[in-house]
Design a protein around this motif. Sequence first.
Motif, PDB file in Angstrom:
ATOM      1  N   PRO A  85       0.840  -1.214   0.000  1.00  0.00           N
ATOM      2  CA  PRO A  85       0.000   0.000   0.000  1.00  0.00           C
ATOM      3  C   PRO A  85       0.863   1.247   0.000  1.00  0.00           C
ATOM      4  N   ARG A  86       0.263   2.352  -0.374  1.00  0.00           N
ATOM      5  CA  ARG A  86       1.025   3.590  -0.552  1.00  0.00           C
ATOM      6  C   ARG A  86       1.584   4.143   0.758  1.00  0.00           C
ATOM      7  N   HIS A  87       0.952   3.856   1.858  1.00  0.00           N
ATOM      8  CA  HIS A  87       1.451   4.436   3.106  1.00  0.00           C
ATOM      9  C   HIS A  87       2.822   3.867   3.490  1.00  0.00           C
ATOM     10  N   ILE A  88       3.175   2.697   2.939  1.00  0.00           N
ATOM     11  CA  ILE A  88       4.505   2.151   3.193  1.00  0.00           C
ATOM     12  C   ILE A  88       5.573   3.073   2.606  1.00  0.00           C
ATOM     13  N   TYR A  89       5.345   3.527   1.387  1.00  0.00           N
ATOM     14  CA  TYR A  89       6.287   4.460   0.772  1.00  0.00           C
ATOM     15  C   TYR A  89       6.294   5.793   1.514  1.00  0.00           C
ATOM     16  N   GLY A  90       5.142   6.159   2.064  1.00  0.00           N
ATOM     17  CA  GLY A  90       5.088   7.375   2.864  1.00  0.00           C
ATOM     18  C   GLY A  90       5.920   7.263   4.126  1.00  0.00           C
ATOM     19  N   ARG A  91       5.894   6.093   4.753  1.00  0.00           N
ATOM     20  CA  ARG A  91       6.693   5.884   5.957  1.00  0.00           C
ATOM     21  C   ARG A  91       8.191   5.910   5.640  1.00  0.00           C
ATOM     22  N   VAL A  92       8.561   5.308   4.506  1.00  0.00           N
ATOM     23  CA  VAL A  92       9.967   5.338   4.088  1.00  0.00           C
ATOM     24  C   VAL A  92      10.407   6.780   3.833  1.00  0.00           C
ATOM     25  N   LEU A  93       9.554   7.540   3.175  1.00  0.00           N
ATOM     26  CA  LEU A  93       9.868   8.932   2.900  1.00  0.00           C
ATOM     27  C   LEU A  93      10.006   9.726   4.194  1.00  0.00           C
ATOM     28  N   ARG A  94       9.132   9.454   5.146  1.00  0.00           N
ATOM     29  CA  ARG A  94       9.203  10.141   6.438  1.00  0.00           C
ATOM     30  C   ARG A  94      10.512   9.823   7.156  1.00  0.00           C
ATOM     31  N   GLU A  95      10.924   8.554   7.114  1.00  0.00           N
ATOM     32  CA  GLU A  95      12.162   8.143   7.786  1.00  0.00           C
ATOM     33  C   GLU A  95      13.385   8.775   7.125  1.00  0.00           C
ATOM     34  N   LEU A  96      13.427   8.766   5.795  1.00  0.00           N
ATOM     35  CA  LEU A  96      14.576   9.350   5.096  1.00  0.00           C
ATOM     36  C   LEU A  96      14.651  10.861   5.309  1.00  0.00           C
ATOM     37  N   SER A  97      13.491  11.498   5.395  1.00  0.00           N
ATOM     38  CA  SER A  97      13.466  12.925   5.669  1.00  0.00           C
ATOM     39  C   SER A  97      14.006  13.209   7.065  1.00  0.00           C
ATOM     40  N   THR A  98      13.639  12.373   8.035  1.00  0.00           N
ATOM     41  CA  THR A  98      14.135  12.532   9.403  1.00  0.00           C
ATOM     42  C   THR A  98      15.644  12.357   9.469  1.00  0.00           C
ATOM     43  N   GLN A  99      16.177  11.480   8.627  1.00  0.00           N
ATOM     44  CA  GLN A  99      17.620  11.228   8.617  1.00  0.00           C
ATOM     45  C   GLN A  99      18.397  12.297   7.851  1.00  0.00           C
ATOM     46  N   GLY A 100      17.691  13.262   7.257  1.00  0.00           N
ATOM     47  CA  GLY A 100      18.382  14.374   6.632  1.00  0.00           C
ATOM     48  C   GLY A 100      18.550  14.298   5.136  1.00  0.00           C
ATOM     49  N   ALA A 101      17.816  13.411   4.459  1.00  0.00           N
ATOM     50  CA  ALA A 101      17.921  13.320   3.004  1.00  0.00           C
ATOM     51  C   ALA A 101      17.424  14.613   2.361  1.00  0.00           C
ATOM     52  N   LYS A 102      18.138  15.082   1.357  1.00  0.00           N
ATOM     53  CA  LYS A 102      17.779  16.319   0.665  1.00  0.00           C
ATOM     54  C   LYS A 102      16.786  16.067  -0.469  1.00  0.00           C
ATOM     55  N   ALA A 103      16.823  14.900  -1.048  1.00  0.00           N
ATOM     56  CA  ALA A 103      15.907  14.527  -2.126  1.00  0.00           C
ATOM     57  C   ALA A 103      15.821  13.013  -2.177  1.00  0.00           C
ATOM     58  N   VAL A 104      14.635  12.508  -2.478  1.00  0.00           N
ATOM     59  CA  VAL A 104      14.405  11.066  -2.555  1.00  0.00           C
ATOM     60  C   VAL A 104      13.668  10.770  -3.857  1.00  0.00           C
ATOM     61  N   GLY A 105      14.311  10.042  -4.754  1.00  0.00           N
ATOM     62  CA  GLY A 105      13.679   9.642  -6.007  1.00  0.00           C
ATOM     63  C   GLY A 105      13.055   8.270  -5.868  1.00  0.00           C
ATOM     64  N   LEU A 106      11.778   8.160  -6.157  1.00  0.00           N
ATOM     65  CA  LEU A 106      11.046   6.896  -6.046  1.00  0.00           C
ATOM     66  C   LEU A 106      10.882   6.298  -7.435  1.00  0.00           C
ATOM     67  N   ASP A 107      11.553   5.197  -7.674  1.00  0.00           N
ATOM     68  CA  ASP A 107      11.481   4.527  -8.974  1.00  0.00           C
ATOM     69  C   ASP A 107      10.289   3.574  -8.993  1.00  0.00           C
ATOM     70  N   VAL A 108       9.136   4.099  -8.637  1.00  0.00           N
ATOM     71  CA  VAL A 108       7.873   3.344  -8.601  1.00  0.00           C
ATOM     72  C   VAL A 108       6.805   4.223  -9.224  1.00  0.00           C
ATOM     73  N   MET A 109       5.970   3.623 -10.055  1.00  0.00           N
ATOM     74  CA  MET A 109       4.916   4.396 -10.703  1.00  0.00           C
ATOM     75  C   MET A 109       3.683   4.465  -9.805  1.00  0.00           C
ATOM     76  N   PHE A 110       3.084   5.655  -9.695  1.00  0.00           N
ATOM     77  CA  PHE A 110       1.861   5.864  -8.926  1.00  0.00           C
ATOM     78  C   PHE A 110       0.825   6.548  -9.814  1.00  0.00           C
ATOM     79  N   PRO A 111       0.320   5.862 -10.839  1.00  0.00           N
ATOM     80  CA  PRO A 111      -0.555   6.528 -11.812  1.00  0.00           C
ATOM     81  C   PRO A 111      -2.019   6.623 -11.406  1.00  0.00           C
ATOM     82  N   ASP A 112      -2.451   5.835 -10.415  1.00  0.00           N
ATOM     83  CA  ASP A 112      -3.872   5.812 -10.085  1.00  0.00           C
ATOM     84  C   ASP A 112      -4.059   5.631  -8.587  1.00  0.00           C
ATOM     85  N   GLN A 113      -5.311   5.687  -8.174  1.00  0.00           N
ATOM     86  CA  GLN A 113      -5.631   5.524  -6.762  1.00  0.00           C
ATOM     87  C   GLN A 113      -5.702   4.047  -6.406  1.00  0.00           C
ATOM     88  N   ARG A 114      -5.555   3.765  -5.112  1.00  0.00           N
ATOM     89  CA  ARG A 114      -5.680   2.412  -4.595  1.00  0.00           C
ATOM     90  C   ARG A 114      -6.768   2.411  -3.517  1.00  0.00           C
TER      91      ARG A 114
END
Length: 236
Positions: A85-114
């Motif tokens: 589910p999409r919230h998993i990627y949201g949690r990863v993004l939250r963790e990387l942001s907390t660790q100080g990442a300046k940019a995070v590229g997600l090589d996953v397509m999100f073209p529609d709703q789930r």
Amino acid sequence: MKFRPFKQSPILITAGVIALVCLASLVQFDLFDRLERMTYDWRARCAAQFPSPTATNLGFVFISDDSIAALNNGSLGFRYGLYWPRHIYGRVLRELSTQGAKAVGLDVMFPDQRPDQGPVKVSTTQWPDLSAYLAALPPKRKPAIYQDEVTGEKLTLLESDEYFAWQLKRSGIGVLAAKRGVLPLPLFADNALALGDISAEPDADGVLRRARAFQDYRRWHPAFKQVEADPDYAVD
């Protein structure tokens, strides 16, 4: 009247060239293209032998068998199959942001709703910035908010897609994958830092040797998209 031998040579050469060109167009003669690809590969291998400056502040987070197993066995507090589910990627993004990442590229397509994914419980007490995000949502996207009878904590039932969009918004570092004809859902694209083109065009032999430096995409202002999706939505 007979042509002299020395005057026949230009005619024969011209006829031969025309014949070769016609033959090449019929059989798709790509000798020179193949030679170019071969020498290109040779040049690339030679160049790889010489050291060149490389970035030292890049990281790679990948989906491994261990991470798939961890989400599948419930050791993280929730259990999901491979189609996360999409919230998993949201949690990863939250963790990387907390660790100080300046940019995070997600090589996953999100073209529609789930819509098949269940809501996520988010504590407004723990995450007070959620209130500002919820206040900007149109009425049709307002989530359910309730108070836990045991702890008295105020909880918000945020849809999985909405949770991911919220993390994109609050972190401000998410770069979403896009390619021609397959763009991220506006819910995500409007909250992302940028879009990154992942389209690839291999050569005739199936090898990817080159990548485009950029692609042009039309990106409408979120206000226009909101009015298009909901004519009754008022923009302040």
